[in-house]
Design a protein around this motif. Structure first.
Motif, short mmCIF file in Angstrom:
data_model
loop_
_atom_site.label_atom_id
_atom_site.label_comp_id
_atom_site.label_asym_id
_atom_site.label_seq_id
_atom_site.Cartn_x
_atom_site.Cartn_y
_atom_site.Cartn_z
N UNK A 95 0.82 -1.21 0.00
CA UNK A 95 0.00 0.00 0.00
C UNK A 95 0.85 1.26 0.00
N UNK A 96 2.07 1.15 0.48
CA UNK A 96 2.96 2.30 0.47
C UNK A 96 3.15 2.79 -0.97
N UNK A 97 3.33 1.85 -1.88
CA UNK A 97 3.48 2.21 -3.30
C UNK A 97 2.19 2.80 -3.86
N UNK A 98 1.05 2.23 -3.45
CA UNK A 98 -0.24 2.72 -3.94
C UNK A 98 -0.48 4.15 -3.48
N UNK A 99 -0.21 4.41 -2.20
CA UNK A 99 -0.43 5.76 -1.67
C UNK A 99 0.48 6.76 -2.36
N UNK A 100 1.73 6.37 -2.58
CA UNK A 100 2.65 7.28 -3.25
C UNK A 100 2.23 7.54 -4.69
N UNK A 101 1.60 6.54 -5.32
CA UNK A 101 1.19 6.69 -6.71
C UNK A 101 -0.03 7.58 -6.87
N UNK A 102 -1.00 7.46 -5.96
CA UNK A 102 -2.22 8.28 -6.05
C UNK A 102 -2.78 8.42 -4.65
N UNK A 103 -2.25 9.38 -3.91
CA UNK A 103 -2.64 9.55 -2.51
C UNK A 103 -4.11 9.94 -2.39
N UNK A 104 -4.61 10.77 -3.30
CA UNK A 104 -5.99 11.23 -3.20
C UNK A 104 -6.98 10.08 -3.39
N UNK A 105 -6.76 9.26 -4.41
CA UNK A 105 -7.67 8.14 -4.67
C UNK A 105 -7.64 7.15 -3.53
N UNK A 106 -6.46 6.90 -2.96
CA UNK A 106 -6.36 5.96 -1.85
C UNK A 106 -7.09 6.50 -0.62
N UNK A 107 -6.90 7.78 -0.35
CA UNK A 107 -7.58 8.39 0.81
C UNK A 107 -9.10 8.29 0.65
N UNK A 108 -9.59 8.57 -0.54
CA UNK A 108 -11.03 8.52 -0.77
C UNK A 108 -11.57 7.10 -0.62
N UNK A 109 -10.81 6.12 -1.09
CA UNK A 109 -11.24 4.73 -0.95
C UNK A 109 -11.31 4.34 0.52
N UNK A 110 -10.28 4.69 1.29
CA UNK A 110 -10.25 4.37 2.72
C UNK A 110 -11.39 5.08 3.44
N UNK A 111 -11.60 6.35 3.12
CA UNK A 111 -12.68 7.14 3.73
C UNK A 111 -14.04 6.50 3.45
N UNK A 112 -14.27 6.09 2.22
CA UNK A 112 -15.54 5.47 1.83
C UNK A 112 -15.74 4.15 2.57
N UNK A 113 -14.69 3.34 2.65
CA UNK A 113 -14.79 2.05 3.32
C UNK A 113 -15.08 2.22 4.81
N UNK A 114 -14.39 3.14 5.47
CA UNK A 114 -14.61 3.39 6.90
C UNK A 114 -16.03 3.91 7.14
N UNK A 115 -16.49 4.79 6.26
CA UNK A 115 -17.84 5.33 6.42
C UNK A 115 -18.88 4.23 6.36
#
Length: 419
Positions: A67-87
């Protein structure tokens, strides 16, 4: 993989609880109190969702290298995915029935997306468990802050929280594996289509780089095509055994034969061996330059395959070019056979067969009547007499080079036509 600490270890075990009074609905009063505590803490987590998302994204970067690579590649998309899943996860604690479908769709989409991106499934499941741990810890921390005496009640809803996590880990894994199978099928089908187009000679120039990458072969290499029939599917011993060890090849299963697109690195003679499974017929075409010419190489391999005996064997086209000429034009071959051998049709079938067999054997013995007689178990003069009789019946002279070439080709055509 790191596993989250089970929630019940976060609370000290107390004395054995007294029997629980029951409500009319069948749930204990203690469970009802526990749900009120859970809902109160969950609403606070929803209000603090952006900060909770930040914490989980940071935790993923720290504990999960993929996930470190994923976050570095597209931090915004990863944050939105995590936010949506937690919600969805926290909303499911407040309204399990109403939020169930949305939460399941969210988890399924995550499993599908991560499979398409090639993120390891273990990493995705680890992320879900880390999220579950963070939510549970948030519930405990919030309750400890606002109503410490109620923390003990959370143990009664711990199974609900972790059953949700387990259910969605299973859902993510199912989505991931289904998508992985679909992607594999698409890749295999694309490779099959690219190879078929090369062999058919219908590939577009623009598709050659993709074909080279898919087949793991250089676009500008030197190639021969090997056609194999009668020995099983491509890649099985019947076809594969005909190739020399270590050659680079891509096998393609055709309707009537299997085709190997073989990279020639050490000369054409090094491509195939004389060994193959019993009954396997192998035709080896001439070498061509580049993947763009593989269609022509396939046609040459088909021609070589038609020259193989029905009992099996390997035919290299470069060693049978005169016969290949006949096989390439069956109509002309038939006309040649009729012209050179037709006069023998007036004989008794047995007599005609003797003359033709003698003629073929004499040619196979390089024109030596002595050697031919030994193969035919007859006297040398008998061989010569039969040859003269053929000359008388057809008006051809076996001492004239042009007639000899035509006779040889006519006999080849006859053999091929009678298969």
């Amino acid at each position: 993989m790191q596993h989250a600490v089970r929630p019940r270890t976060l609370l000290r075990p107390g004395p054995a609880p007294a029997p629980r009074p029951r409500t009319r609905s069948g749930r204990s009063l203690i469970d009802a109190d526990a749900l009120r505590v859970l809902h109160r803490a969950a609403r606070v987590l929803l209000e603090d969702l952006p900060q909770l998302t930040d914490r989980l994204v940071a935790l993923l970067q720290e504990q999960e290298p993929a996930y470190r690579t994923v976050v570095e590649g597209d931090a915004t998309a990863t944050w939105q995915e995590v936010h949506r899943s937690l919600r969805h996860s926290i909303a499911s604690l407040l309204d399990p029935r109403g939020a169930r479908d949305g939460a399941r769709r969210c988890s399924w989409r995550i499993g599908t997306t991560r499979a398409e991106q090639g993120l390891p499934l273990d990493a995705v499941l680890h992320a879900f468990r880390l999220g579950g741990s963070l939510v549970w810890q948030g519930l405990v921390d919030e309750t400890s802050r606002t109503a410490p005496e109620d923390v003990r009640l959370l143990v009664h809803v711990a199974s609900d929280v972790w059953n949700f996590v387990d259910e969605h880990c299973t859902l993510v894994a199912d989505a991931y594996r289904q998508t992985e199978r679909q992607l594999a099928w698409r890749r295999e089908n694309r490779v099959r289509l690219l190879a078929a187009a090369l062999l058919d000679g219908t590939s577009r120039i623009a598709d050659l780089p993709e074909a080279a990458a898919a087949l793991e072969l250089p676009e500008h290499g030197r190639y021969v095509v090997v056609a194999a029939a009668g020995g099983g599917p491509a890649g099985c011993p019947g076809a594969q055994a005909a190739l020399a060890p270590g050659v680079r090849v891509h096998w393609h299963t055709g309707a009537d034969a299997d085709y190997g697109i073989v990279l020639v690195e050490d000369g054409e003679e090094s491509v195939v061996t004389e060994e193959q499974s019993p009954g396997t017929r192998v035709g080896v075409g001439s070498a061509v330059e580049g993947l763009a010419a593989v269609g022509e190489a396939r046609r040459l391999a088909d021609t070589a395959l038609t020259l193989c005996p029905e009992s099996g064997g390997t035919v290299r086209l470069t060693e049978h070019l005169p016969a290949a000429l006949v096989a390439s034009s069956p109509e002309l071959g038939a006309a040649l056979a009729d012209r050179l051998l037709g006069p023998l049709a007036h004989l008794e079938p047995a007599d005609a067969e003797v003359l033709l067999d003698t003629l073929a054997t004499w040619l196979a013995c390089d024109g030596s009547a002595q050697r031919a007689s030994r193969r035919l178990y007859c006297h040398r003069n008998t061989v010569l007499n039969r040859l003269r009789r053929y000359e008388q019946l057809t008006g051809r002279s076996l001492s004239r080079p042009s007639d000899l070439v035509e006779v040889s080709l006519a006999l080849t055509a006859r053999t091929l036509l009678n298969r």
